[in-house]
Scaffold this active site. Sequence first.
Site, mmCIF file in Angstrom:
data_model
loop_
_atom_site.group_PDB
_atom_site.id
_atom_site.type_symbol
_atom_site.label_atom_id
_atom_site.label_comp_id
_atom_site.label_asym_id
_atom_site.label_seq_id
_atom_site.Cartn_x
_atom_site.Cartn_y
_atom_site.Cartn_z
ATOM 1 N N ARG A 41 0.938 -1.312 -0.087
ATOM 2 C CA ARG A 41 0.008 -0.014 -0.048
ATOM 3 C C ARG A 41 1.020 1.316 -0.102
ATOM 4 O O ARG A 41 1.905 1.302 0.675
ATOM 5 C CB ARG A 41 -0.972 0.040 1.219
ATOM 6 N N GLY A 51 6.695 10.569 -3.611
ATOM 7 C CA GLY A 51 6.579 9.825 -4.648
ATOM 8 C C GLY A 51 6.350 8.453 -4.659
ATOM 9 O O GLY A 51 6.600 7.787 -3.709
ATOM 10 N N HIS A 106 12.660 -2.331 -3.299
ATOM 11 C CA HIS A 106 11.850 -2.345 -4.472
ATOM 12 C C HIS A 106 12.375 -3.467 -5.458
ATOM 13 O O HIS A 106 13.952 -3.298 -5.732
ATOM 14 C CB HIS A 106 11.843 -0.971 -5.060
HETATM 15 C C1 GAR Z 1 9.740 -8.279 -2.387
HETATM 16 O O1 GAR Z 1 9.924 -8.727 -3.713
HETATM 17 C C2 GAR Z 1 9.684 -6.598 -2.750
HETATM 18 O O2 GAR Z 1 10.688 -6.278 -3.563
HETATM 19 C C3 GAR Z 1 8.197 -6.379 -3.170
HETATM 20 O O3 GAR Z 1 7.470 -7.312 -2.537
HETATM 21 C C4 GAR Z 1 8.067 -8.435 -2.211
HETATM 22 C C5 GAR Z 1 8.003 -8.948 -0.937
HETATM 23 O O4 GAR Z 1 8.273 -10.377 -0.497
HETATM 24 N N1 GAR Z 1 7.724 -5.094 -2.836
HETATM 25 C C6 GAR Z 1 7.192 -4.413 -3.888
HETATM 26 O O5 GAR Z 1 7.025 -4.717 -4.905
HETATM 27 C C7 GAR Z 1 6.839 -2.783 -3.345
HETATM 28 N N2 GAR Z 1 6.453 -1.947 -4.317
HETATM 29 P P1 GAR Z 1 8.548 -10.925 0.787
HETATM 30 O O6 GAR Z 1 6.980 -10.652 1.677
HETATM 31 O O7 GAR Z 1 8.791 -12.217 0.816
HETATM 32 O O8 GAR Z 1 9.607 -9.943 1.575
#
Ligand code: GAR
Length: 214
Positions: free
Chosen positions: A98, A150, A116
């Site tokens: 979020r 942002g 990210h």
């Molecule tokens: C991760 O790959 C992170 O880079 C991404 O969610 C995943 C969470 O994995 N985050 C985003 O895309 C944020 N925009 P996890 O729950 O196994 O840590």
Amino acid sequence: MSQSIPLRLGVLGSGKGSNFVAIADAIAGGSVPAKVVLVASDVDDAGILRHAAERGIPGRYLAPGQFRTKLDEAAETAYIAALREAEVDLVVLAGFMRILKGEFLRAFEGRVVNIHPSLLPSFPGLAAWKQALDYGVKVTGCTVHYVDQGIDTGAIIGQRAVPVLDGDTADTLHERIQQAERELYPLAIAAVARGEVKVRGRLTSGFAARAEDR
Ligand code: GAR
């Protein structure tokens, strides 16, 4: 600027929690001078809450409210209160799906970091690994950055490059990026905790960051 250690971390996540596990394991292994004092999730059955419970770390489901991509006002207030109550120094977003803005970022100005799954500023937003694959880049990676108003635009703390291989699918590429994330995030948090982060180009009011060449 050196910080009093250990840094108190509040981790927010919506998913399986592999980044949280990497951070918690690195802390337990003594390589990150920090302590996770709260894990909070907007998903009541998220893996990240299970991993927190297994490690004896306080975990809370905090309902996100009426919107799909952000917290509503009441939820934002509840997240701020929970993090303040736990006396969190640094908010660590670990797959928190979020967008946080406004009041939340004012409450923790310069004290929110995110990971990210791309080499920012390329491919901000959702499913960044798929964006990279579709574009046809040969190298992508992951980025830890401070969060500003942002979308994935805040000052960069650290990055890891990951090759895109012939025959990669979205899943194989995502898995390789996530392996890199699990190495990068603990190192980046350790650098923040030790006051070693330098940011260039984009100034942040991050309490542990200093601008280079300014
Ligand atoms: C991760 O790959 C992170 O880079 C991404 O969610 C995943 C969470 O994995 N985050 C985003 O895309 C944020 N925009 P996890 O729950 O196994 O840590």
